[in-house]
Design a protein around this motif. Sequence first.
Motif, PDB file in Angstrom:
ATOM      1  N   LEU A  74     -11.281  -6.962   9.571  1.00  0.00           N
ATOM      2  CA  LEU A  74     -10.195  -6.014   9.841  1.00  0.00           C
ATOM      3  C   LEU A  74      -9.016  -6.243   8.900  1.00  0.00           C
ATOM      4  CD1 LEU A  74     -10.358  -5.992  13.732  1.00  0.00           C
ATOM      5  CD2 LEU A  74     -10.662  -4.001  12.247  1.00  0.00           C
ATOM      6  N   SER A  75      -8.649  -7.499   8.672  1.00  0.00           N
ATOM      7  CA  SER A  75      -7.540  -7.771   7.759  1.00  0.00           C
ATOM      8  C   SER A  75      -7.908  -7.376   6.334  1.00  0.00           C
ATOM      9  CB  SER A  75      -7.143  -9.250   7.814  1.00  0.00           C
ATOM     10  OG  SER A  75      -8.219 -10.098   7.454  1.00  0.00           O
ATOM     11  N   TYR A  76      -9.168  -7.574   5.970  1.00  0.00           N
ATOM     12  CA  TYR A  76      -9.645  -7.126   4.653  1.00  0.00           C
ATOM     13  C   TYR A  76      -9.472  -5.611   4.512  1.00  0.00           C
ATOM     14  CZ  TYR A  76     -13.033  -5.853   1.019  1.00  0.00           C
ATOM     15  OH  TYR A  76     -13.633  -5.321  -0.098  1.00  0.00           O
ATOM     16  N   SER A  77      -9.894  -4.884   5.525  1.00  0.00           N
ATOM     17  CA  SER A  77      -9.832  -3.430   5.474  1.00  0.00           C
ATOM     18  C   SER A  77      -8.393  -2.923   5.431  1.00  0.00           C
ATOM     19  CB  SER A  77     -10.560  -2.832   6.685  1.00  0.00           C
ATOM     20  OG  SER A  77     -11.903  -3.275   6.720  1.00  0.00           O
ATOM     21  N   MET A  78      -7.522  -3.537   6.211  1.00  0.00           N
ATOM     22  CA  MET A  78      -6.122  -3.121   6.231  1.00  0.00           C
ATOM     23  C   MET A  78      -5.462  -3.385   4.884  1.00  0.00           C
ATOM     24  SD  MET A  78      -5.125  -4.367  10.098  1.00  0.00           S
ATOM     25  CE  MET A  78      -3.686  -3.339  10.366  1.00  0.00           C
ATOM     26  N   MET A  79      -5.781  -4.530   4.293  1.00  0.00           N
ATOM     27  CA  MET A  79      -5.199  -4.860   2.996  1.00  0.00           C
ATOM     28  C   MET A  79      -5.725  -3.931   1.908  1.00  0.00           C
ATOM     29  SD  MET A  79      -2.947  -6.886   1.826  1.00  0.00           S
ATOM     30  CE  MET A  79      -2.305  -7.462   0.245  1.00  0.00           C
ATOM     31  N   ILE A  80      -6.993  -3.561   2.002  1.00  0.00           N
ATOM     32  CA  ILE A  80      -7.563  -2.600   1.042  1.00  0.00           C
ATOM     33  C   ILE A  80      -6.800  -1.288   1.092  1.00  0.00           C
ATOM     34  CG2 ILE A  80      -9.567  -1.091   0.641  1.00  0.00           C
ATOM     35  CD1 ILE A  80     -10.013  -3.805  -0.541  1.00  0.00           C
ATOM     36  N   TRP A  81      -6.578  -0.773   2.292  1.00  0.00           N
ATOM     37  CA  TRP A  81      -5.901   0.513   2.438  1.00  0.00           C
ATOM     38  C   TRP A  81      -4.431   0.421   2.032  1.00  0.00           C
ATOM     39  CZ3 TRP A  81      -7.444   5.401   2.936  1.00  0.00           C
ATOM     40  CH2 TRP A  81      -8.781   5.628   3.301  1.00  0.00           C
ATOM     41  N   MET A  82      -3.770  -0.679   2.330  1.00  0.00           N
ATOM     42  CA  MET A  82      -2.377  -0.808   1.895  1.00  0.00           C
ATOM     43  C   MET A  82      -2.277  -0.790   0.373  1.00  0.00           C
ATOM     44  SD  MET A  82      -0.380  -3.330   4.556  1.00  0.00           S
ATOM     45  CE  MET A  82      -1.609  -4.614   4.741  1.00  0.00           C
ATOM     46  N   GLN A  83      -3.178  -1.498  -0.290  1.00  0.00           N
ATOM     47  CA  GLN A  83      -3.177  -1.496  -1.757  1.00  0.00           C
ATOM     48  C   GLN A  83      -3.476  -0.097  -2.300  1.00  0.00           C
ATOM     49  OE1 GLN A  83      -4.884  -5.407  -3.625  1.00  0.00           O
ATOM     50  NE2 GLN A  83      -5.996  -5.052  -1.713  1.00  0.00           N
ATOM     51  N   ALA A  84      -4.448   0.579  -1.698  1.00  0.00           N
ATOM     52  CA  ALA A  84      -4.818   1.916  -2.175  1.00  0.00           C
ATOM     53  C   ALA A  84      -3.675   2.902  -2.015  1.00  0.00           C
ATOM     54  CB  ALA A  84      -6.054   2.408  -1.417  1.00  0.00           C
ATOM     55  N   ILE A  85      -2.952   2.803  -0.914  1.00  0.00           N
ATOM     56  CA  ILE A  85      -1.817   3.700  -0.679  1.00  0.00           C
ATOM     57  C   ILE A  85      -0.713   3.444  -1.699  1.00  0.00           C
ATOM     58  CG2 ILE A  85       0.064   4.206   0.929  1.00  0.00           C
ATOM     59  CD1 ILE A  85      -2.531   5.534   1.764  1.00  0.00           C
TER      60      ILE A  85
END
Length: 298
Positions: free
Chosen positions: A253-264
Motif C-alpha cells: 500500500l505504501s508503495y502504491s501511494m508513493m507511486i501515485w504521489m510521484q506520478a501526480i
Amino acid sequence: TELKDFKNPHWLVISKSGSTLETTSVLDYLIQEGAISNFKSSVTIVTDDSKNVLADWAKAQQVEHLSFPNQLGGRFSVFSEVGLITAVFSGLSADSIQRGILAAKNSKSLVECISSELLRATIQNEPINYVWSYCEKLQVFSFWLQQLWAESLGKIPNVPFPVPLAGPRDQHSVLQQIMNTKSDRTHWFITSADLVSLGQPLKNVPTSGGNFTKGRRLGDILQAELLGTKNAISEQGQKTNSFILESLSPEALSYSMMIWMQAIVVTAKALGINAFDQPGVEQAKLNAKALLRNLTLA
C-alpha cells in the motif's frame, strides 16, 4: 458510543493548517464537555510548522506539538507524522511502510507510465476518469487518490475529474449510464493480486443457477466481475487501465501511494501546475468562516 464511555483516552488532533474548522470545532466541543481531563497528558497536536491557532494553543497549554514542513500539502503528508503515528498505533510496521516507499522511488518506469496516461487524458480533454476499486479495503485508497488527483491537478479546465466507484456495487447501477455515454473517458481498475484467494471454495451452489461457481472462491467471482465490467467498457470504446497491487500489506500500500504521489507531481510539473497548493479549496474555507461570522444566532 458516548464521550463518557471512553476511559482515559489520548486525543490526537491533526490539522495541516492548524485552523481546519471541523477539527478545531470538535476539539472545542471536547473541551466544553469536559472530555479532556489533562491537556498536557491527554492531547497531541499535529500541524505544519507555520504559526497557527492550534500550535499557539498547544504551546499555551504545554501540549505536545508535532510539526511537519509547511510546503508539504495535506494530501502528501501521509508518510509524515500525520499518517505514520496512526499507522504504527494501529499495529502496522513502520519498517514495512518504509520499504514500500523506497521501492517506489526506484520504479521510475511505472511513474512515467501513469503520468503519461494522465497527460494524455488531459490533452484529449477527457471530462472524467473513473477509479474502480474491486476490494472494500481499497475503496479508502481510491478516495485518497481522488483527493490527491483533484486537489493537486484540478487547477486548469481540461484535467479529468476523478470519480471513485466501488465494484461490484456500482456495476449494478452507475455502469448503466457509463455504457451509454461518449467514449472520451478512461477507467482505472484498482485491485490486489491476492483478491482471488478471498474466501473458501464453494462446494455446493444450489442458488447460483448453474455449476459455473462451483469450486470458485468469492475472490474468483469478484475477479470475474471486474474483468467482465472492464471488457464491457472496452467494447464500448472507452479506455481502461489496470493498477494491481501485489497485496494489501503495508509495504504494498505504501508503495502504491508513493507511486501515485510521484506520478501526480510529475504530471503537474509537465502541465506547469503547482501540485502543492489548493487555492479553490482555500476560498471555500474563507467563505464558510465569513458566513459563520455573519450568522444570526437563534
